[in-house]
Motif scaffolding. Structure first.
Motif, mmCIF file in Angstrom:
data_model
loop_
_atom_site.group_PDB
_atom_site.id
_atom_site.type_symbol
_atom_site.label_atom_id
_atom_site.label_comp_id
_atom_site.label_asym_id
_atom_site.label_seq_id
_atom_site.Cartn_x
_atom_site.Cartn_y
_atom_site.Cartn_z
ATOM 1 N N THR A 50 0.973 -1.094 -0.050
ATOM 2 C CA THR A 50 -0.176 0.000 -0.036
ATOM 3 C C THR A 50 0.898 1.370 0.033
ATOM 4 O O THR A 50 0.590 2.319 -0.602
ATOM 5 C CB THR A 50 -0.869 0.007 1.306
ATOM 6 O OG1 THR A 50 -1.818 -1.235 1.146
ATOM 7 C CG2 THR A 50 -1.950 1.225 1.246
ATOM 8 N N SER A 51 1.890 1.164 0.746
ATOM 9 C CA SER A 51 2.731 2.362 0.992
ATOM 10 C C SER A 51 3.520 2.465 -0.455
ATOM 11 O O SER A 51 3.703 3.815 -0.840
ATOM 12 C CB SER A 51 3.557 2.449 2.171
ATOM 13 O OG SER A 51 4.537 1.129 1.976
ATOM 14 N N LEU A 63 1.245 4.330 -2.720
ATOM 15 C CA LEU A 63 1.113 5.709 -2.603
ATOM 16 C C LEU A 63 2.387 6.359 -2.851
ATOM 17 O O LEU A 63 2.319 7.814 -3.128
ATOM 18 C CB LEU A 63 0.566 5.838 -0.968
ATOM 19 C CG LEU A 63 -0.776 5.277 -0.736
ATOM 20 C CD1 LEU A 63 -0.955 5.300 0.936
ATOM 21 C CD2 LEU A 63 -1.849 6.326 -1.046
ATOM 22 N N GLY A 123 1.623 13.238 2.700
ATOM 23 C CA GLY A 123 1.542 11.854 2.031
ATOM 24 C C GLY A 123 2.810 11.002 2.433
ATOM 25 O O GLY A 123 2.847 9.827 2.715
ATOM 26 N N TYR A 144 3.348 10.633 6.396
ATOM 27 C CA TYR A 144 2.254 9.944 7.042
ATOM 28 C C TYR A 144 1.732 8.683 6.480
ATOM 29 O O TYR A 144 1.435 7.718 6.987
ATOM 30 C CB TYR A 144 0.816 10.850 7.329
ATOM 31 C CG TYR A 144 0.977 12.297 7.938
ATOM 32 C CD1 TYR A 144 1.970 12.450 9.019
ATOM 33 C CD2 TYR A 144 0.585 13.398 7.319
ATOM 34 C CE1 TYR A 144 2.177 13.547 9.830
ATOM 35 C CE2 TYR A 144 0.838 14.468 8.047
ATOM 36 C CZ TYR A 144 1.412 14.729 9.182
ATOM 37 O OH TYR A 144 1.537 15.804 9.993
ATOM 38 N N LEU A 145 1.910 8.503 4.995
ATOM 39 C CA LEU A 145 1.328 7.719 4.516
ATOM 40 C C LEU A 145 2.348 6.673 3.500
ATOM 41 O O LEU A 145 1.874 5.628 3.218
ATOM 42 C CB LEU A 145 0.367 7.930 3.444
ATOM 43 C CG LEU A 145 -0.757 9.074 3.951
ATOM 44 C CD1 LEU A 145 -1.494 9.321 2.829
ATOM 45 C CD2 LEU A 145 -1.536 8.267 4.704
ATOM 46 N N VAL A 146 3.606 7.223 3.475
ATOM 47 C CA VAL A 146 4.378 6.405 2.780
ATOM 48 C C VAL A 146 6.014 5.863 3.613
ATOM 49 O O VAL A 146 5.767 4.580 3.666
ATOM 50 C CB VAL A 146 5.102 6.890 1.363
ATOM 51 C CG1 VAL A 146 6.260 6.360 0.833
ATOM 52 C CG2 VAL A 146 3.838 7.472 0.677
ATOM 53 N N TYR A 168 -4.887 2.839 8.962
ATOM 54 C CA TYR A 168 -3.838 3.442 7.828
ATOM 55 C C TYR A 168 -4.453 3.506 6.614
ATOM 56 O O TYR A 168 -4.519 4.675 6.169
ATOM 57 C CB TYR A 168 -2.559 2.757 7.895
ATOM 58 C CG TYR A 168 -1.795 2.888 6.879
ATOM 59 C CD1 TYR A 168 -1.300 4.109 6.361
ATOM 60 C CD2 TYR A 168 -1.109 1.865 5.899
ATOM 61 C CE1 TYR A 168 -0.475 4.159 5.155
ATOM 62 C CE2 TYR A 168 -0.561 1.899 4.759
ATOM 63 C CZ TYR A 168 -0.236 3.113 4.348
ATOM 64 O OH TYR A 168 0.476 3.257 3.123
ATOM 65 N N ALA A 177 -5.470 7.086 4.610
ATOM 66 C CA ALA A 177 -4.873 7.251 3.235
ATOM 67 C C ALA A 177 -5.950 7.663 2.435
ATOM 68 O O ALA A 177 -6.070 8.741 1.456
ATOM 69 C CB ALA A 177 -4.077 6.148 2.750
ATOM 70 N N TRP A 206 -8.681 15.778 5.613
ATOM 71 C CA TRP A 206 -7.217 15.672 5.783
ATOM 72 C C TRP A 206 -6.700 15.530 7.290
ATOM 73 O O TRP A 206 -6.224 14.708 7.465
ATOM 74 C CB TRP A 206 -6.516 17.086 5.178
ATOM 75 C CG TRP A 206 -5.165 17.030 5.300
ATOM 76 C CD1 TRP A 206 -4.163 16.402 4.274
ATOM 77 C CD2 TRP A 206 -4.057 17.596 6.271
ATOM 78 N NE1 TRP A 206 -2.879 16.446 4.808
ATOM 79 C CE2 TRP A 206 -2.960 17.041 5.900
ATOM 80 C CE3 TRP A 206 -4.430 18.031 7.403
ATOM 81 C CZ2 TRP A 206 -1.743 17.577 6.842
ATOM 82 C CZ3 TRP A 206 -3.372 18.731 8.203
ATOM 83 C CH2 TRP A 206 -2.049 18.376 7.961
ATOM 84 N N GLY A 254 -8.040 12.140 8.257
ATOM 85 C CA GLY A 254 -7.202 10.999 7.645
ATOM 86 C C GLY A 254 -5.774 10.877 8.194
ATOM 87 O O GLY A 254 -5.384 9.760 8.516
ATOM 88 N N SER A 289 -4.434 7.467 10.257
ATOM 89 C CA SER A 289 -3.464 6.794 9.830
ATOM 90 C C SER A 289 -2.327 6.835 10.875
ATOM 91 O O SER A 289 -1.591 5.706 11.205
ATOM 92 C CB SER A 289 -2.788 7.397 8.532
ATOM 93 O OG SER A 289 -2.527 8.902 8.817
#
Length: 557
Positions: A37-38, A41, A79, A82-84, A119, A123, A161, A164, A168
């Protein structure tokens, strides 16, 4: 010798069953889902970065509107953090830590699965916020108030945002807890704390920072949400400064959460492809813990320009980080020196990590010095420093890890030629993109500007940076092709199956099959005797007990 038991709460499902993957409590599947997933993203955030570099390639371009540009740099920055990079690091921990310590499963597997889905939901909300009427958040990844309040950033997009980010981050806290608990409580017989691999220690240090600092981000987001409901909250400057304290108490340690696991991965790769145990093991473990503790005390060096913090104290603690960083750096150099080096793709990425790490670290001294920070803050110099630490440093460690553990996770190695092409393009693209940014910042180009004038003198350096971004993108395309081509060969049965230990490695995950079974270790692939932090290397070099090697080889027939 440990006998593998069926992991509590785990269930085996047929391969290819998407529902089984989505609900499995097998730590290996949760870890792979998080990593995959990361990576997806990462490609999305890379597209955002390419659009921004296209906009800045020449002066006074109109590729995107200013408000759209502001959303892009906000989503790209938030992103990536926090997300990758953070989720990928924790996903590696979820997958590898139980294997490296000889455990049949992760602690609290359902909590780990919940962390993954929180998470994912976070995202989705961050990306969906782009479709809101006034767009997404547009005030930068740290969203300082009052710029981020509802007066200056109206609409539901920034609210989505915030939610989110909260979801996450909560997911990362849950995953950090379970990885840490696994390392502390589920080690196999003989695996003392000072026999855990360097990568596992890097995850322990990272998870301590996750638990200690990430709740501060939740508090900051709660304060920001309250301020968006009632903008008068931020009319008092104390609340604005208070938000910055809460944010950076998270914002600085997270840099090392995004860095330590990749440093740990690089340490493993350097040792394996140098044909020796990691040099300076105990010193590195101690330095990781000291580094983690110090990192919790330096947050306000991001706030020198506010004039509201004790500059001397935060400058001293920031520069003190050089001591543990130096120990780790020289331990990696010491591992390579005198080794029998093998230059496979994981090793190339690990070696390239060293100079990127050095550039990012040394420029950190400059922004940790108040008199220099006053000149450099909010300039492109900070953008260059941040990207050398978080992209150049972490990404080279990330890809070293991907190429190194890919055969363990999938049962097949990535293509070597495409890997080397990926490596070359990434080295050229990274340095062509980010080195010019140091000069841009020194010459006064502020960060987050949508355009500049021809007479500003920024045109050539921005063009070079944009060309570098295109080379980076080409490297990522090569990587994606390599992964898809390799997995396609495996699905057609045209691959060469990877053996349990294709590299001649030393840690326990290489003692079991590739990919590992549901219980990690079986009577056919048992946990071998643990006599040091590289048990398989100890066995190969005949340094274990007399019957250790017979125990391992006999179990495989």
């Amino acid at each position: 010798m440990t006998t593998a038991q069926a992991p509590s709460g785990s269930k085996e499902v047929p391969a290819g069953n998407w529902l089984g993957w989505a609900t499995s409590t097998d730590h290996k599947r949760i870890g792979l889902l998080t990593v995959a997933t990361s990576l997806v993203l990462l490609l999305v955030m890379g597209v955002f970065a390419l659009i921004m570099r296209g906009q800045l390639a020449q002066p006074e371009l109109d590729l995107v509107l200013p408000h759209t540009y502001s959303q892009l740099f906000t989503l790209h920055g938030s992103g990536m953090i926090y997300l990758v990079i953070t989720p990928f690091a924790l996903g590696m921990g979820v997958y590898l830590v139980p294997l490296q310590i000889g455990a049949p499963a992760i602690a609290a597997p359902r909590t780990t699965l919940l962390g993954y889905w929180l998470y994912v939901c976070g995202a989705v909300l961050v990306l969906v916020s782009l479709a809101a009427a006034n767009g997404s958040a547009s005030s930068g990844w740290f969203s300082y108030p009052p710029l981020a309040d509802s007066d200056f950033s109206p609409g539901v997009g920034p609210d989505l945002w915030i939610v989110g980010v909260v979801l996450s981050t909560t997911g990362m806290i849950l995953m950090g807890w379970t990885v840490l608990w696994t390392a502390l409580r589920k080690r196999t017989q003989g695996m003392t704390m000072l026999r855990m691999p360097v990568f596992t220690w890097s995850m322990v240090a990272s998870c301590l920072m996750v638990i200690g600092s990430f709740p501060s981000l939740l508090a900051a987001m709660a304060l920001l949400a309250a301020g968006r409901a009632d903008p008068s909250v931020f009319h008092a400057n104390a609340w604005n400064i208070g938000y910055q304290h809460l944010f950076w108490f998270y914002g600085h340690p997270v840099v090392y959460v995004m860095f330590f696991p990749y440093l740990g991965a690089v340490a493993e790769v350097l040792a394996v492809f140098s044909g020796r145990a990691f040099f300076g093991y105990k010193g590195t473990v101690l330095s990781l813990l000291v580094f983690a503790a110090l990192s919790m005390s330096v947050w306000a060096h991001h706030m020198f320009a506010t004039g509201q913090v004790a500059n001397d104290y935060y400058s001293l603690t920031s520069i003190s980080l050089l001591v543990p960083a130096g120990v780790e750096y020289f331990a990696m150099i010491g591992t390579v020196l005198g080794g029998r080096l093998v230059f496979r793709t994981p090793m190339l990425f690990a070696l390239a990590f060293l100079p990127q790490f050095l550039i990012g670290g040394l420029t950190g001294i400059m922004v940790g010095t108040p008199v220099l920070d006053y000149h450099l803050t909010d300039s492109y110099f900070v953008v260059a420093h941040l990207h050398y630490v978080l992209f150049a440093g972490s990404a080279f460690g990330l890809f070293a890890a991907v190429y190194f553990w890919f055969p363990k996770a999938t049962g097949v190695e990535l293509g070597e030629r495409l890997g080397r092409l990926h490596f070359v393009l990434l080295v050229i693209g990274t340095n062509l993109t980010f080195l010019p940014m140091f000069a841009l910042g020194y010459e006064g180009m502020p960060r987050r500007v949508v355009s500049y004038a021809p007479f500003d003198g920024f045109s050539l350096l921005n063009l070079l940076a944009s060309c570098g971004a295109a080379v980076l993108a080409a490297g990522m395309v090569v990587f994606v092709v390599n992964v898809l081509w390799t997995l396609r060969k495996r699905s057609l049965g045209r691959h060469v199956p990877a053996p349990p230990d294709p590299w001649g490695a030393g840690t326990l995950e290489w003692a079991t099959s590739s990919p590992p079974p549901a219980t990690n270790f079986t009577p056919e692939y048992p946990v071998p005797p643990v006599r040091g932090h590289a048990p398989l290397l100890t066995l190969r070099e005949g340094q274990g007990e007399p019957d250790d090697r017979a125990t391992l080889s006999g179990s495989r027939g």
